[in-house]
Design an enzyme around this catalytic site. Structure first.
Site, mmCIF file in Angstrom:
data_model
loop_
_atom_site.group_PDB
_atom_site.id
_atom_site.type_symbol
_atom_site.label_atom_id
_atom_site.label_comp_id
_atom_site.label_asym_id
_atom_site.label_seq_id
_atom_site.Cartn_x
_atom_site.Cartn_y
_atom_site.Cartn_z
ATOM 1 N N CYS A 40 0.835 -1.203 0.000
ATOM 2 C CA CYS A 40 0.000 0.000 0.000
ATOM 3 C C CYS A 40 0.875 1.262 0.000
ATOM 4 O O CYS A 40 2.025 1.247 0.419
ATOM 5 C CB CYS A 40 -0.897 -0.025 1.233
ATOM 6 S SG CYS A 40 -2.133 1.295 1.267
ATOM 7 N N ASP A 42 0.368 3.574 1.935
ATOM 8 C CA ASP A 42 0.303 4.044 3.320
ATOM 9 C C ASP A 42 1.707 4.347 3.872
ATOM 10 O O ASP A 42 2.601 3.496 3.817
ATOM 11 C CB ASP A 42 -0.382 2.973 4.178
ATOM 12 C CG ASP A 42 -0.788 3.500 5.535
ATOM 13 O OD1 ASP A 42 0.099 3.955 6.280
ATOM 14 O OD2 ASP A 42 -1.992 3.457 5.849
ATOM 15 N N ARG A 44 2.835 4.444 6.700
ATOM 16 C CA ARG A 44 3.264 3.698 7.888
ATOM 17 C C ARG A 44 3.747 2.294 7.550
ATOM 18 O O ARG A 44 4.214 1.566 8.418
ATOM 19 C CB ARG A 44 2.097 3.602 8.891
ATOM 20 C CG ARG A 44 1.587 4.962 9.335
ATOM 21 C CD ARG A 44 0.221 4.852 9.968
ATOM 22 N NE ARG A 44 -0.775 4.383 9.007
ATOM 23 C CZ ARG A 44 -2.052 4.169 9.296
ATOM 24 N NH1 ARG A 44 -2.477 4.375 10.530
ATOM 25 N NH2 ARG A 44 -2.896 3.748 8.374
ATOM 26 N N HIS A 101 -2.295 -4.663 5.076
ATOM 27 C CA HIS A 101 -1.987 -4.106 6.398
ATOM 28 C C HIS A 101 -3.243 -3.647 7.137
ATOM 29 O O HIS A 101 -4.289 -3.428 6.533
ATOM 30 C CB HIS A 101 -1.004 -2.929 6.256
ATOM 31 C CG HIS A 101 -1.616 -1.693 5.675
ATOM 32 N ND1 HIS A 101 -2.045 -0.639 6.460
ATOM 33 C CD2 HIS A 101 -1.882 -1.340 4.407
ATOM 34 C CE1 HIS A 101 -2.535 0.311 5.665
ATOM 35 N NE2 HIS A 101 -2.451 -0.086 4.422
ATOM 36 N N CYS A 104 -6.162 0.106 6.964
ATOM 37 C CA CYS A 104 -5.968 0.577 5.589
ATOM 38 C C CYS A 104 -7.107 1.532 5.198
ATOM 39 O O CYS A 104 -8.279 1.155 5.215
ATOM 40 C CB CYS A 104 -5.919 -0.613 4.632
ATOM 41 S SG CYS A 104 -5.617 -0.111 2.921
HETATM 42 ZN ZN LIG Z 1 -3.522 0.752 2.910
#
Ligand SMILES: [Zn+2]
Length: 216
Positions: A40, A42, A44, A101, A104
């Protein structure tokens, strides 16, 4: 550019780059990663930090909610499919890992959309790749709350992405021949845990079914 980034680059240039200069210069000639990873966007979930690997080790394809679209031949813009094609047919990677993850935002947007959001935006349209995963989760009455449903959909969508990988002819033929392995895992960023979700390799049932389908 932000000061934080410029300062970080300064540290990289004086530190990591100098310490690893010979290897990085060698890498500049050719990359040969053995693993491609779909993860992703993302901020993090950083695969290089999570798996503690060096430049050149993994070919990372990042998109919203780490989704793999099904194979298709329409002439649209296919960033993820193009990257997969390069990783598999040119770099000849040995594994493709789909990394899901917790928490999300893409999956949350999909699960919170009860159909009333029909915007022509890119995210809504992209997330429809995971619509079958959402349907499966909603049909399972073990998941009572929205949070449980999101959690389940994050993992189910990863499994569906693995199955979508098998719809690409150049992936399917390598998996069937035992030259490529497909792995799905899930990183729980709330506790730092990594769990296997699914796996497709030459001996698994799904591979056998794809194999018999392709020879029909
Ligand atoms: Zn995600």
């Amino acid at each position: 550019m932000q000061d934080k980034l410029l300062e970080g680059y300064g540290r990289f240039r004086k530190g990591y780059y100098q310490r690893n200069r010979a290897r990085l210069e060698q890498l500049a000639q050719k990359q040969a990663p053995e693993v491609a990873m779909v993860s992703c966007c993302d901020s993090r979930v950083d695969p290089s930090i999570l798996f503690d690997v060096e430049p050149g080790d993994i070919f990372v394809i990042r998109n919203v909610a780490n989704l793999v679209p099904p194979f298709e031949t329409k002439g649209d813009y296919h960033g993820t499919s193009a990257a997969l094609e390069f990783a598999v047919t040119c770099l000849q990677v040995k594994q493709i890992v789909v990394l899901g993850h917790a928490n999300c935002g893409g999956i949350r947007a999909l699960m919170e959309n009860d159909g009333s959001i029909k915007s022509a935006g890119f995210i809504n349209s992209w997330m429809q790749i995971a619509a079958p995963a959402k349907e499966k989760v909603l049909a399972n009455h073990d998941y009572n709350t929205l949070e449980q449903q999101i959690d389940a959909c994050e993992k189910t969508a990863v499994s569906y992405s693995l199955r979508n990988l098998m719809s690409y002819p150049w992936i399917r033929e390598r998996v069937v021949a035992g030259r490529l392995k497909l792995i799905a895992c899930y990183y729980d960023l709330r506790c730092g845990e990594l769990v296997d979700v699914d796996e497709i390799n030459a001996t698994s049932a799904i591979c056998d079914s794809y194999s018999s389908h392709s020879t029909r």
